[in-house]
Design an enzyme around this catalytic site. Structure first.
Site, PDB file in Angstrom:
ATOM      1  N   SER A   1      -7.452  -5.307  20.662  1.00  0.00           N
ATOM      2  CA  SER A   1      -6.886  -5.675  19.507  1.00  0.00           C
ATOM      3  C   SER A   1      -5.452  -6.556  19.963  1.00  0.00           C
ATOM      4  O   SER A   1      -4.817  -6.513  20.781  1.00  0.00           O
ATOM      5  CB  SER A   1      -5.969  -4.537  18.665  1.00  0.00           C
ATOM      6  OG  SER A   1      -5.423  -5.031  17.455  1.00  0.00           O
TER       7      SER A   1
ATOM      8  N   THR B   1     -15.180 -13.966   6.020  1.00  0.00           N
ATOM      9  CA  THR B   1     -14.760 -15.674   6.629  1.00  0.00           C
ATOM     10  C   THR B   1     -13.654 -15.297   7.747  1.00  0.00           C
ATOM     11  O   THR B   1     -12.768 -14.143   7.615  1.00  0.00           O
ATOM     12  CB  THR B   1     -13.875 -16.196   5.338  1.00  0.00           C
ATOM     13  OG1 THR B   1     -14.938 -16.354   4.307  1.00  0.00           O
ATOM     14  CG2 THR B   1     -13.321 -17.511   5.744  1.00  0.00           C
TER      15      THR B   1
ATOM     16  N   CYS C   1       6.246  12.573  12.885  1.00  0.00           N
ATOM     17  CA  CYS C   1       5.264  13.043  12.286  1.00  0.00           C
ATOM     18  C   CYS C   1       4.265  12.291  11.787  1.00  0.00           C
ATOM     19  O   CYS C   1       4.631  11.244  10.909  1.00  0.00           O
ATOM     20  CB  CYS C   1       5.930  13.766  10.987  1.00  0.00           C
ATOM     21  SG  CYS C   1       7.396  14.461  11.414  1.00  0.00           S
TER      22      CYS C   1
ATOM     23  N   ALA D   1      -8.349  -2.928  16.283  1.00  0.00           N
ATOM     24  CA  ALA D   1      -9.107  -2.071  17.040  1.00  0.00           C
ATOM     25  C   ALA D   1      -9.650  -0.833  16.078  1.00  0.00           C
ATOM     26  O   ALA D   1     -10.620  -0.305  16.308  1.00  0.00           O
ATOM     27  CB  ALA D   1      -8.275  -1.542  18.261  1.00  0.00           C
TER      28      ALA D   1
HETATM   29  C1  LIG Z   1      -2.990   0.552  18.345  1.00  0.00           C
HETATM   30  C2  LIG Z   1      -4.216   1.281  18.698  1.00  0.00           C
HETATM   31  C3  LIG Z   1      -5.340   1.282  17.950  1.00  0.00           C
HETATM   32  C4  LIG Z   1      -5.384   0.546  16.457  1.00  0.00           C
HETATM   33  O1  LIG Z   1      -5.508  -0.783  16.440  1.00  0.00           O
HETATM   34  P1  LIG Z   1      -5.376  -1.637  15.310  1.00  0.00           P
HETATM   35  O2  LIG Z   1      -5.560  -3.184  15.911  1.00  0.00           O
HETATM   36  O3  LIG Z   1      -3.572  -1.594  14.876  1.00  0.00           O
HETATM   37  O4  LIG Z   1      -6.129  -1.275  14.236  1.00  0.00           O
HETATM   38  C5  LIG Z   1      -6.486   1.694  18.196  1.00  0.00           C
HETATM   39  N1  LIG Z   1      -6.587   2.424  19.492  1.00  0.00           N
HETATM   40  C6  LIG Z   1      -5.506   2.363  20.331  1.00  0.00           C
HETATM   41  C7  LIG Z   1      -5.505   3.299  21.603  1.00  0.00           C
HETATM   42  C8  LIG Z   1      -4.389   1.843  19.930  1.00  0.00           C
HETATM   43  O5  LIG Z   1      -3.360   1.820  20.867  1.00  0.00           O
END
Ligand SMILES: *Cc1c(COP(=O)(O)O)cnc(C)c1O
Length: 406
Positions: A203, A244, A330, A75
């Protein structure tokens, strides 16, 4: 009863992979190892076929066409591709983006980046309940606005934004609507057509698939949307994302989507019942607050502040037997509490005293029972040792006290 410890309640950070997903992936590491872009032999065709099938599974979950799915590494990459890609592609139309303060860092930091490139970004505040104000959204629109980027469900609070109202506003003004739906897809029904979404990030590892794979949905008609590639190379993914393809991960992503599609309805019910039970029990403690609206919320998330107790202290208190996140965790090296909770208007004290409960497919009633008892006991114990709590119980107005500054 033998309860395995620690209990995992951090499913908003990542979910364990479903064993059925692993099973689907296994043949694609060694035996069926081909490059999906190899057009000249069966090794390539087998891999390509697997990717095509997975793309269909992914598309089906969100009611999209498989051609509208751009596979990415997750994501974060999809957020970057959507915002930077639209900013570049539609530069002649305008340079203004609207987002909100409770977005994931992958969106906020990408917006910061386009500001450095000379773009303009409006960061909408959220109300106390975590929702954006639609009137403020309308007022923020200018003739240079090219993109509205508002997340579907928040990763810290679970608050679901009014996506259909937002997309209607975007449509009316001819502005593209992008949503980071990483926490929503697979958990609640998300339909890119009914919801009026033009671009959407999600994701696999937030929905029981493998890490390192995700997708950007890019609408192909009404309107036809394009993004400028941020990764140049062999022209994979219709030229929008070269590299790829990670075939085993993509196969797993597809399987994960299929499982979510089949099980979402019953699973959402099971999780929300469990979440509500957790919440109701913990709310029996005094000075305990649920953060964000309880009405428009993802079924698997609860964010609760236990006033006069430190989130990190709480976690130490139950001996790390429960794996979850606190609002005082943090990020980076700062001691700043969660910016998401602060955006809801929480003071530092309440933000620091919050815990995020992220339930998932493998969460059981026994685990929730254990969690309720452990947290209640720890909160009571810590408060007994807290001078602030004592003062509160004696009726001292703690907010009126002048603290020494250093
Ligand atoms: C976990 C998350 C992401 C990041 O996703 P990845 O696949 O780990 O890069 C982005 N946005 C939200 C709302 C998420 O919960």
């Amino acid at each position: 009863m033998n309860l395995e410890l620690p209990i995992y309640l951090d499913n908003n950070a990542t979910t364990p992979m479903d064993p059925r997903v692993l099973e689907a992936m296994l043949p694609y590491f060694v035996e069926k190892f081909g490059n999906a872009a190899s057009r000249n032999h069966s090794f390539g065709w087998v891999a390509e076929e697997a990717v095509d099938y997975a793309r269909e599974q992914v598309a089906k979950l969100i009611n999209a066409d498989p051609k509208e799915i751009i596979l990415t590494s997750g994501a974060t990459e999809a957020d970057n591709l959507a915002i930077k890609g639209v900013f570049e592609m539609y530069a002649t139309k305008g340079d203004h983006v609207i987002t909100c303060t409770t977005e994931h860092k992958a969106v906020l930091d990408t917006c910061k980046h386009i500001e450095k490139l000379g773009g303009h970004v409006t960061y909408l505040d959220v109300k106390e309940d975590g929702l954006i104000d639609l009137e403020e959204l309308k007022n923020a629109i200018t003739d240079k606005t090219i993109l509205i980027s508002i997340m579907y469900g928040n990763n810290e609070t679970g608050v679901i934004q009014p996506v259909r109202e937002i997309s209607a506003i975007a449509r009316k003004h001819g502005i593209l609507f992008f949503t980071d739906a990483t926490q929503a897809v697979g958990k609640i029904p998300v339909d890119v057509n009914a919801d009026g979404i033009d671009l959407m990030a999600f994701s696999a590892h937030k929905m029981y698939g493998p890490k390192g794979v995700g997708a950007l949905y890019v609408r192909r008609k009404n309107p036809r949307v394009k993004v400028t590639a941020q990764m140049d190379g062999g022209g994979h993914e219709r030229g929008m994302r070269s590299g790829t393809l990670n075939v085993p991960a993509i196969v797993g992503f597809g399987k994960a989507c299929e499982l979510c599609m089949n099980e979402m309805e019953s699973e959402a019910k099971r999780l929300s019942v469990m979440r509500d039970r957790l919440e109701t029990s913990l709310m029996e403690l005094e000075e305990t607050y649920v953060n964000g609206t309880r009405e428009h919320r993802l079924p698997h998330t609860a964010n609760i502040s236990f006033k006069y107790v430190e989130g990190e202290g709480l976690m130490m208190g139950f001996n790390k037997n429960i794996a979850l996140s606190s609002g005082s965790a943090c990020t980076s090296a700062s001691l700043e509490p969660s910016y998401v909770l602060k955006a809801l208007g929480l003071g530092d004290d309440l933000a620091h005293s919050s815990l995020r409960f992220g339930l998932g497919r493998f969460t059981t009633d026994e685990q929730i029972d254990f969690t309720i008892t452990a947290i209640k006991d720890t909160v009571i114990k810590l408060r007994e040792m807290s001078p602030l709590w004592e003062m509160f119980k004696e009726g001292v107005d703690i907010n009126a006290i002048e603290w020494a500054h250093h």
